[in-house]
Structure formats: C-alpha cells, structure tokens
Write a protein that holds these residues in place. Structure first.
Motif, PDB file in Angstrom:
ATOM      1  N   LEU A 198       0.819  -1.214   0.000  1.00 34.83           N
ATOM      2  CA  LEU A 198       0.000   0.000   0.000  1.00 34.83           C
ATOM      3  C   LEU A 198       0.854   1.264   0.000  1.00 34.83           C
ATOM      4  CD1 LEU A 198      -2.460  -0.944   2.915  1.00 34.83           C
ATOM      5  CD2 LEU A 198      -2.845  -1.268   0.472  1.00 34.83           C
ATOM      6  N   LYS A 199       0.501   2.223  -0.819  1.00 36.65           N
ATOM      7  CA  LYS A 199       0.999   3.596  -0.719  1.00 36.65           C
ATOM      8  C   LYS A 199       2.517   3.703  -0.791  1.00 36.65           C
ATOM      9  CE  LYS A 199      -3.043   5.161   1.921  1.00 36.65           C
ATOM     10  NZ  LYS A 199      -3.523   5.838   3.145  1.00 36.65           N
ATOM     11  N   ASN A 200       3.153   2.830  -1.560  1.00 36.34           N
ATOM     12  CA  ASN A 200       4.583   2.961  -1.779  1.00 36.34           C
ATOM     13  C   ASN A 200       4.844   3.946  -2.910  1.00 36.34           C
ATOM     14  OD1 ASN A 200       5.588   0.709   0.091  1.00 36.34           O
ATOM     15  ND2 ASN A 200       3.992  -0.300  -1.103  1.00 36.34           N
ATOM     16  N   ASP A 201       6.048   4.535  -2.939  1.00 39.39           N
ATOM     17  CA  ASP A 201       6.321   5.639  -3.856  1.00 39.39           C
ATOM     18  C   ASP A 201       6.618   5.194  -5.284  1.00 39.39           C
ATOM     19  OD1 ASP A 201       5.918   7.344  -1.779  1.00 39.39           O
ATOM     20  OD2 ASP A 201       8.021   7.907  -1.508  1.00 39.39           O
ATOM     21  N   PHE A 202       6.833   3.915  -5.527  1.00 42.37           N
ATOM     22  CA  PHE A 202       7.046   3.414  -6.889  1.00 42.37           C
ATOM     23  C   PHE A 202       5.962   2.369  -7.147  1.00 42.37           C
ATOM     24  CE2 PHE A 202       9.617   0.769  -9.968  1.00 42.37           C
ATOM     25  CZ  PHE A 202       9.580   1.690 -11.000  1.00 42.37           C
ATOM     26  N   ALA A 203       6.318   1.148  -7.382  1.00 42.90           N
ATOM     27  CA  ALA A 203       5.335   0.101  -7.647  1.00 42.90           C
ATOM     28  C   ALA A 203       4.977  -0.643  -6.363  1.00 42.90           C
ATOM     29  CB  ALA A 203       5.878  -0.879  -8.678  1.00 42.90           C
ATOM     30  N   GLY A 204       3.777  -1.217  -6.353  1.00 46.48           N
ATOM     31  CA  GLY A 204       3.446  -2.113  -5.255  1.00 46.48           C
ATOM     32  C   GLY A 204       4.322  -3.345  -5.273  1.00 46.48           C
ATOM     33  N   LEU A 224       2.039   4.907  -5.755  1.00 44.56           N
ATOM     34  CA  LEU A 224       2.175   6.141  -6.519  1.00 44.56           C
ATOM     35  C   LEU A 224       2.493   5.908  -7.988  1.00 44.56           C
ATOM     36  CD1 LEU A 224       3.948   8.609  -4.078  1.00 44.56           C
ATOM     37  CD2 LEU A 224       1.519   8.270  -4.508  1.00 44.56           C
ATOM     38  N   GLU A 225       2.949   4.704  -8.356  1.00 47.05           N
ATOM     39  CA  GLU A 225       3.093   4.381  -9.771  1.00 47.05           C
ATOM     40  C   GLU A 225       2.277   3.115 -10.056  1.00 47.05           C
ATOM     41  OE1 GLU A 225       6.882   4.908 -11.577  1.00 47.05           O
ATOM     42  OE2 GLU A 225       7.328   6.716 -10.428  1.00 47.05           O
TER      43      GLU A 225
END
Length: 301
Positions: A198-204, A224-225
């Motif tokens: 959840l809610k990571n700055d690149f890929a899950g 986020l991506e």
C-alpha cells in the motif's frame, strides 16, 4: 544446555556468547545493550529479550557497523529492538536461523539483510531504515512470514541482485516505502503470496530480470506508480491479485516480458490502464482478468 543472563551474570551479550556452547540460551533483560556477533561454531544458540521496546540493542556494533551479525547456524533471535546502527540492523550470513518479534529501525542501511539459506523471518517490524526494510541479496529457500515493513527509504522487501532464488514471501505488509513495496530483481523461482502493498512511492510489486516468479493473491492498492510492474523477465505467473487505485497502471507488462501468464486478477480504478501490455500480447497469456480497460483492448473479461 545452560541459561545465561545479561546483564546480571554477563555484562554484555557478546561475553555470554563467547562462553556458550551449542544449545545454550541467553536471556537479555530490559535495558540498552551493545550489538553482538554470533561467531562461526556457536551454533544453535537461543538469544531472547524481554520484548520490543524493552530490550534495545543500540550501542557499539556487533561487527563492522552492523548491529547484530549471525555467522553461526541455527540461531534463534527473539524479542527486542535493534536501532541506530550505521549499516544493517541485523545481518544474517548463515543458515537455518529464526528471527522473530524483532523491530529493526533507524539503521543506516537495511533493517534486516539475509545472505544465508533456509532462514525463517516471522512477525518482525522494519521501519525508517535508510536502505530496504528486508533485503535478501543472495540467500535461498528463506521463508519471510507475517512481517511489517513501513516507511523505509528504499524498498519494503528486496530480493535478488546477487542471485537469491526460491524464497517464499507470505502474508507480509509493505506500506509507504520510498521505492517499491516488494522488489524482485535478478531472483528466480520466488513466490509472493497473500501480501499487502500500500501507498509505496514506486510500484506495489516490481519484478525485473527474474524468471519463474509467482505473484498470487496479493492486495496491491494506492501506490504512486504501477500496482505490478514487470520487465526483462520470463515465465512469470500473476494470478488472483486484487489491484486497485494505483496512480499509473494496475498491471504494467513491458515488451521484455515473455512466456508469462496473467490471469484471474481483479483490477479496477487505476489512473491509467488497469492492464497495459506495452508490446501487445506477444507470447504471454491473459485469462479471466476482471478489469475496466486495457491496452491493447480485450485483456479484460
């Protein structure tokens, strides 16, 4: 088998290790203690504290700049916090160890690094580390179960880069990490099962330069991506995942992915495409995915 107690019987954990024999136990009472190394030949030690936040390993590093270093086999670590070391919180260079109910936080590199085989890492927390929460550069047949990795400055969980294979990552949480929740990079035959990202700055979940990886029944939302991003890989199985509300594609398959199966995923509400196959279908199989849109069209049921 002898029980040794720190600090009432031995002033440091290292002192207790140095006089211990196989099968001994070391109890660390509440307080703040130096790091330590379980040296080669000190197999089958059980080292346990009074619980996270009560027993804290935060003093002089055990070896180099790492907090705890395991170079012996069949060690059990249980029940303490490791924090504030300039390199890894815990570095495991041996086999058949158990790490349980440990918090590794605020370290200069990884929270936990596994370089050995057949280790079990269960019910741990890694957070605010400058590297990844948990990193397996080269270990094989490790089981990573029911851990939480949050707000680390790299990936939540990183597998590969030096030949890690056949690891099982099951029922873990990755949340708000600065790169991907789960990153599989140059690592083959791994399984990611029933994790939450959840809610990571690149890929899950990001898979690159890896073959025969299975990504099954994971919940991947609000990254986020992309939800799942795959590149330069073959024979992947992406099966029965829930992938929603990611800021780019739900599932992104680069044209360098071949002979892979993407099936029975529930993909909805992603900002671009729910499923995007950059090079078209190619040699990959798409079957039974429930989604709202895809590129090329026709990958959804």
């Amino acid at each position: 088998m002898t029980l040794r107690i720190v600090p009432t019987e031995f002033t440091t954990v290292q002192n207790a290790i140095d006089v211990s024999s196989a099968g001994d136990s070391i109890k660390i009472l509440a307080g703040i203690f130096d790091g330590f190394e379980v040296t080669v030949g000190k197999d089958n030690l059980k080292i346990f504290g009074c619980g996270i936040g009560k027993t804290v390993i935060a003093g002089t590093p055990g070896l180099g700049n790492n907090g705890i270093v395991l170079n012996a086999n069949q060690t059990t670590l249980n029940g303490f916090t490791v924090q504030g070391f300039s390199e890894d919180g815990i570095e495991v260079n041996s086999n058949n160890n158990v790490l349980k109910q440990i918090k590794s936080t605020l370290n200069g590199n990884d929270g936990i690094e596994i370089n050995g085989d057949n280790n079990v890492v269960i019910d741990n927390i890694t957070t605010f580390n400058r590297g990844s929460g948990l990193n397996i550069p080269s270990g094989q047949h490790n089981c990573i179960l029911k851990n939480e990795s949050q707000e680390n400055f790299s990936n939540g969980y990183l597998l590969g880069q030096s030949g890690a294979n056949n690891n099982a990552i099951i029922n873990n949480l990755a949340k708000e990490n600065s790169i991907s929740g789960f990153a599989i990079d140059i690592s083959n035959s791994d399984t990611l099962l029933r994790n939450i990202s959840l809610k990571n700055d690149f890929a899950g979940i990001a898979v690159a330069l890896s073959n025969d990886v299975q990504v099954i029944q994971n919940n991947i939302c609000d990254n986020l991506e992309d939800g799942i991003r795959m590149s330069l890989s073959s024979r992947l199985v992406i099966d029965s995942n829930i992938i929603r509300k990611n800021n780019e594609d739900g599932i992104s398959i680069f044209n360098t992915v071949t002979n892979s199966t993407i099936r029975f995923n529930k993909v909805k509400g992603n900002s671009q495409f729910d499923i995007a196959a950059q090079g078209g279908i190619g040699t990959n199989i798409y079957d039974g995915n429930k989604c709202e849109n895809s590129s090329p069209p026709g990958l959804c049921t």
